[in-house]
Design a protein around this motif. Structure first.
Motif, PDB file in Angstrom:
ATOM      1  N   ALA A 172       0.805  -1.225   0.000  1.00  0.00           N
ATOM      2  CA  ALA A 172       0.000   0.000   0.000  1.00  0.00           C
ATOM      3  C   ALA A 172       0.839   1.277   0.000  1.00  0.00           C
ATOM      4  N   VAL A 173       2.161   1.161   0.138  1.00  0.00           N
ATOM      5  CA  VAL A 173       3.018   2.357   0.138  1.00  0.00           C
ATOM      6  C   VAL A 173       3.071   2.905  -1.287  1.00  0.00           C
ATOM      7  N   PRO A 174       2.696   4.160  -1.487  1.00  0.00           N
ATOM      8  CA  PRO A 174       2.629   4.688  -2.860  1.00  0.00           C
ATOM      9  C   PRO A 174       3.992   4.833  -3.528  1.00  0.00           C
ATOM     10  N   ALA A 175       3.977   4.613  -4.829  1.00  0.00           N
ATOM     11  CA  ALA A 175       5.124   4.912  -5.686  1.00  0.00           C
ATOM     12  C   ALA A 175       4.782   6.222  -6.399  1.00  0.00           C
ATOM     13  N   ILE A 176       5.534   7.250  -6.103  1.00  0.00           N
ATOM     14  CA  ILE A 176       5.242   8.587  -6.624  1.00  0.00           C
ATOM     15  C   ILE A 176       5.759   8.708  -8.058  1.00  0.00           C
ATOM     16  N   GLN A 177       4.893   9.156  -8.932  1.00  0.00           N
ATOM     17  CA  GLN A 177       5.256   9.318 -10.350  1.00  0.00           C
ATOM     18  C   GLN A 177       5.475  10.807 -10.660  1.00  0.00           C
ATOM     19  N   ASP A 178       6.211  11.057 -11.713  1.00  0.00           N
ATOM     20  CA  ASP A 178       6.396  12.410 -12.256  1.00  0.00           C
ATOM     21  C   ASP A 178       7.044  13.390 -11.282  1.00  0.00           C
ATOM     22  N   ASP A 179       7.887  12.890 -10.391  1.00  0.00           N
ATOM     23  CA  ASP A 179       8.657  13.743  -9.489  1.00  0.00           C
ATOM     24  C   ASP A 179      10.107  13.278  -9.593  1.00  0.00           C
TER      25      ASP A 179
END
Length: 177
Positions: free
Chosen positions: A96-103
């Motif tokens: 459930a830990v998010p993978a941040i995109q576009d950063d």
């Protein structure tokens, strides 16, 4: 009092081919306290992959993979940070830990930091633990630097083949040189 035989949670640092030798790929490994020959564990991490929806674009993708618990050419070392109390909860929390995109400043190291924060917050996954990020990060970097200075990765010295350099942050001692 009998010794605890709970699985352990490690922060693992991997070499990154062709890049600054002082930057690493960061991951979480879960494995048994007593490692046997042929033993297996799980690696949880994020890695960049090509976006199937947009050719040429990279995205961060979460991965949970069963792995052998032996030295590989890319695994530099592990820092044991916790005893595990609930493996099913660990899997659920990490997924459930998010993978941040576009950063462009977001990395696998930040995912591991966020994952440890999430494990601490779930209140079920971890028993005895060290989860303060600055302590983990500083010890991990120092440990790998020490192993480099000892020439652990260039074939010099007398290391036990197949072993992964491992530091126990709970007891503040090296358990596998």
């Amino acid at each position: 009092m009998p010794a605890s035989n709970k699985d352990r949670l490690y922060v693992a640092l991997y070499a990154r081919g062709g890049q600054d030798p002082n930057t690493y790929h960061w991951a979480i490994i879960v494995g048994p306290k007593e490692e046997e020959e042929g033993g297996r564990g799980y690696r949880y991490h994020v890695r960049q992959r090509l976006d199937p929806a947009r050719p040429g674009r990279l995205i961060w993708a979460y991965e949970s993979l069963e792995i052998p618990l032996v030295q590989t050419s890319m695994l530099l070392g592990r820092i044991m940070i916790a005893k595990i109390t609930d493996k099913a909860q660990i899997r659920s929390t990490l997924a459930a830990v998010p993978a941040i995109q576009d950063d462009p400043s977001w990395t696998c190291r930040i995912w591991v930091k966020d994952a440890i924060t999430a494990l601490e917050a779930d209140g079920k996954s971890l028993g005895t633990r060290v989860t303060k990020w600055t302590t983990i990060e500083q010890n991990a970097n120092n440990y790998i630097r020490q192993k480099r200075q000892q020439r652990r990765y260039d074939g010099s010295g007398s290391w036990v083949s197949g072993t992964v350099p491992t530091f126990d942050l709970l007891d503040n001692r090296e358990i596998i040189p």
